[in-house]
Design an enzyme around this catalytic site. Structure first.
Site, PDB file in Angstrom:
ATOM      1  N   ASN A   1      30.801 -40.389  11.703  1.00 55.94           N
ATOM      2  CA  ASN A   1      29.628 -39.682  11.161  1.00 55.94           C
ATOM      3  C   ASN A   1      29.520 -39.903   9.664  1.00 55.94           C
ATOM      4  OD1 ASN A   1      29.705 -36.982   9.457  1.00 55.94           O
ATOM      5  ND2 ASN A   1      31.606 -37.048  10.637  1.00 55.94           N
TER       6      ASN A   1
ATOM      7  N   PHE B   1      26.692 -33.654   4.704  1.00 54.53           N
ATOM      8  CA  PHE B   1      26.482 -32.204   4.492  1.00 54.53           C
ATOM      9  C   PHE B   1      25.021 -31.790   4.676  1.00 54.53           C
ATOM     10  CE2 PHE B   1      30.316 -31.586   1.352  1.00 54.53           C
ATOM     11  CZ  PHE B   1      31.191 -31.661   2.410  1.00 54.53           C
TER      12      PHE B   1
ATOM     13  N   SER C   1      35.390 -34.541   2.606  1.00 56.05           N
ATOM     14  CA  SER C   1      34.377 -35.282   3.338  1.00 56.05           C
ATOM     15  C   SER C   1      34.169 -36.623   2.644  1.00 56.05           C
ATOM     16  CB  SER C   1      33.052 -34.528   3.366  1.00 56.05           C
ATOM     17  OG  SER C   1      32.030 -35.414   3.786  1.00 56.05           O
TER      18      SER C   1
ATOM     19  N   ASN D   1      31.570 -38.414   2.917  1.00 56.05           N
ATOM     20  CA  ASN D   1      30.139 -38.744   2.904  1.00 56.05           C
ATOM     21  C   ASN D   1      29.351 -38.155   1.738  1.00 56.05           C
ATOM     22  OD1 ASN D   1      30.397 -40.209   5.367  1.00 56.05           O
ATOM     23  ND2 ASN D   1      30.544 -38.243   6.427  1.00 56.05           N
ATOM     24  N   THR D   2      30.034 -37.486   0.821  1.00 53.04           N
ATOM     25  CA  THR D   2      29.391 -37.008  -0.405  1.00 53.04           C
ATOM     26  C   THR D   2      30.077 -37.732  -1.564  1.00 53.04           C
ATOM     27  OG1 THR D   2      28.821 -34.862   0.527  1.00 53.04           O
ATOM     28  CG2 THR D   2      28.969 -34.974  -1.868  1.00 53.04           C
TER      29      THR D   2
ATOM     30  N   LYS E   1      41.105 -28.174   2.652  1.00 53.97           N
ATOM     31  CA  LYS E   1      41.025 -29.205   3.704  1.00 53.97           C
ATOM     32  C   LYS E   1      41.100 -30.586   3.080  1.00 53.97           C
ATOM     33  CE  LYS E   1      38.370 -30.676   7.748  1.00 53.97           C
ATOM     34  NZ  LYS E   1      37.311 -30.311   8.700  1.00 53.97           N
TER      35      LYS E   1
ATOM     36  N   ASN F   1      40.549 -34.052   7.549  1.00 56.64           N
ATOM     37  CA  ASN F   1      39.160 -34.431   7.749  1.00 56.64           C
ATOM     38  C   ASN F   1      39.121 -35.827   8.417  1.00 56.64           C
ATOM     39  OD1 ASN F   1      36.290 -34.480   7.363  1.00 56.64           O
ATOM     40  ND2 ASN F   1      36.587 -33.079   5.649  1.00 56.64           N
TER      41      ASN F   1
HETATM   42  C1  FMN Z   1      29.769 -34.972  13.591  1.00 58.76           C
HETATM   43  C2  FMN Z   1      30.856 -34.421  12.713  1.00 58.76           C
HETATM   44  C3  FMN Z   1      30.516 -33.614  11.626  1.00 58.76           C
HETATM   45  C4  FMN Z   1      31.513 -33.079  10.808  1.00 58.76           C
HETATM   46  N1  FMN Z   1      31.162 -32.276   9.766  1.00 58.76           N
HETATM   47  C5  FMN Z   1      32.141 -31.701   9.010  1.00 58.76           C
HETATM   48  C6  FMN Z   1      31.793 -30.791   7.981  1.00 58.76           C
HETATM   49  O1  FMN Z   1      30.628 -30.459   7.748  1.00 58.76           O
HETATM   50  N2  FMN Z   1      32.821 -30.268   7.241  1.00 58.76           N
HETATM   51  C7  FMN Z   1      34.133 -30.566   7.481  1.00 58.76           C
HETATM   52  O2  FMN Z   1      35.013 -30.036   6.799  1.00 58.76           O
HETATM   53  N3  FMN Z   1      34.481 -31.412   8.472  1.00 58.76           N
HETATM   54  C8  FMN Z   1      33.522 -31.976   9.240  1.00 58.76           C
HETATM   55  N4  FMN Z   1      33.874 -32.815  10.264  1.00 58.76           N
HETATM   56  C9  FMN Z   1      35.315 -33.133  10.468  1.00 58.76           C
HETATM   57  C10 FMN Z   1      35.950 -32.220  11.515  1.00 58.76           C
HETATM   58  O3  FMN Z   1      35.911 -30.878  11.118  1.00 58.76           O
HETATM   59  C11 FMN Z   1      37.429 -32.621  11.772  1.00 58.76           C
HETATM   60  O4  FMN Z   1      38.187 -32.403  10.604  1.00 58.76           O
HETATM   61  C12 FMN Z   1      37.583 -34.087  12.181  1.00 58.76           C
HETATM   62  O5  FMN Z   1      36.495 -34.498  12.981  1.00 58.76           O
HETATM   63  C13 FMN Z   1      38.876 -34.334  12.942  1.00 58.76           C
HETATM   64  O6  FMN Z   1      38.913 -33.612  14.151  1.00 58.76           O
HETATM   65  P1  FMN Z   1      38.487 -34.265  15.584  1.00 58.76           P
HETATM   66  O7  FMN Z   1      39.211 -35.587  15.682  1.00 58.76           O
HETATM   67  O8  FMN Z   1      38.957 -33.277  16.594  1.00 58.76           O
HETATM   68  O9  FMN Z   1      37.031 -34.418  15.536  1.00 58.76           O
HETATM   69  C14 FMN Z   1      32.887 -33.365  11.088  1.00 58.76           C
HETATM   70  C15 FMN Z   1      33.221 -34.158  12.188  1.00 58.76           C
HETATM   71  C16 FMN Z   1      32.231 -34.684  12.996  1.00 58.76           C
HETATM   72  C17 FMN Z   1      32.625 -35.523  14.186  1.00 58.76           C
END
Ligand code: FMN
Length: 351
Positions: A109, A113, A172, A174-175, A212, A241
């Site tokens: 992704n 934000f 993140s 992406n910022t 985080k 993350n």
């Molecule tokens: C579509 C998507 C959007 C995410 N948005 C955020 C976010 O807004 N803030 C954040 O701290 N992590 C965000 N994450 C990261 C997740 O919170 C998590 O740390 C990461 O995906 C690892 O866990 P997973 O492998 O179970 O997905 C996002 C992940 C995905 C897939």
């Protein structure tokens, strides 16, 4: 076959972002059957003065605008992290910006934000009944902010008293520039200001502040972070993350820009979490996130030092019934190893 297996082929004909919007809609309007049975006491623990019924949480990013946390708690999660919220609403990057890497059971992704902003988010948390479950708020900075550190302070000040814990998301990918806040000086300044804001609010009960971090940190960066969070007596750490790495990814979408999550992130995120456990002498509770999709995965994170785990990507592939399955498997694994409570297994690999 569970309900999700039936709807999944249909959901997968939609873009991931559309499928997500549909899930949010269904949860908002009570169209998802809830899971109501109680959990074994072996899965429960009190951490930071909060009673977690089970250790499996929903990671940030699913409920960005704090609209469906109650419905997600009712899916069986032990806690739900809402956000990331930024002070001002922003639309995020251009679409498409979420990609399924089905062969790898992964997601990329680059949302950036996208969220409806702090006022909207506050209105959703304002009348929450805290007895219905644990809800965290994940704070971020606006893309065009002139003072990103202050964005976190603004978010915290507004929401103090309305969330059970706060996650400071500086990881993140992406910022632009956000991950630079993981650097020594910036992190020191950020944590100083956040702790001050929390103290000045003079609350009956101070909510935990949790940082985080990214899984892409180098060894010396991990050391710096450990030193600074110990100095500031931070309450917890989420590791991790999404990653910028693409090691051993098969899918043709591997070269899309953004953060990778899901199964391929498991090993890396667990390794970094284990290192942070060692660097902080097991004194700071850790939340393990990254590629959790089974009880064995959750158990491995716990043994490596996690007190709690979180997941997001696995929901895409297995649906919400997975939460109950992970907890049942975990209960069994604890029993097999002769533990009466999950807390006995935390950090076991280090002993
Ligand atoms: C579509 C998507 C959007 C995410 N948005 C955020 C976010 O807004 N803030 C954040 O701290 N992590 C965000 N994450 C990261 C997740 O919170 C998590 O740390 C990461 O995906 C690892 O866990 P997973 O492998 O179970 O997905 C996002 C992940 C995905 C897939």
């Amino acid at each position: 076959m569970n309900l999700y297996e039936l709807v999944k082929p249909l959901l997968f004909t939609l873009s991931p972002e559309r499928a997500h919007s549909m899930a949010i809609f269904a949860l908002k309007y009570g169209l998802m059957p809830s899971e109501s049975s109680a959990y074994s006491s072996s899965l429960s623990q009190n951490l930071w003065g909060l009673d977690f019924p089970n250790p499996v949480g929903l990671a940030a990013g699913f409920d960005k605008n704090a609209e469906v946390y109650q419905a997600m708690l009712e899916q069986g999660f032990g806690f739900v992290e809402t956000g990331t919220v930024t002070p001002v609403a922003q639309s995020g990057n251009d679409k498409p910006r979420i990609f399924r890497l089905t062969e790898d059971k992964a997601v990329i992704n680059r949302l950036g934000f996208n969220n409806k902003g702090l006022n909207y988010y506050f209105s959703k948390l304002q009348n929450r009944n805290s007895e219905n479950g644990i809800v965290g708020a994940n704070l971020g900075a606006n893309k065009l902010s002139k003072d990103p550190i202050n964005d976190y302070v603004i978010g915290l000040k507004k929401l103090l008293g309305y969330a059970d814990y706060f996650t400071i998301n500086i990881s993140s990918p992406n910022t632009p520039g956000l991950r630079a806040l993981q650097g020594r000086e910036a992190l020191d300044e950020l944590l100083t200001k956040l702790k001050l804001a929390r103290r000045e609010a003079v609350l009956q009960k101070e909510p935990p502040l949790i940082l985080k971090i990214a899984p892409d940190l180098k060894s010396d960066e991990c050391e710096d972070i450990a030193e600074i969070i110990m100095k500031h007596e931070m309450d917890g750490l989420i590791v991790s993350n999404t990653t910028l790495s693409r090691d051993s990814i098969k899918s043709s979408k591997k070269n899309e820009d953004g953060g990778l999550s899901g199964e391929p992130l498991f090993k890396l995120s667990t390794k970094i979490m284990s290192r942070m456990y060692s660097l902080t002498d097991g004194k700071i509770p850790l939340i393990g996130a990254g590629g959790v999709s089974s009880g064995a995965d959750a158990y491995a994170k716990i043994r490596a030092g996690a007190s709690l785990v979180q997941l997001y990507s696995a929901l895409v592939y297995y649906g919400p019934g997975l939460v109950r399955k992970i907890n049942s498997e975990l209960e069994l694994l604890l029993k097999e190893d002769g533990f009466s409570n999950i807390t006995e297994a935390i950090g076991l690999d280090h002993k």
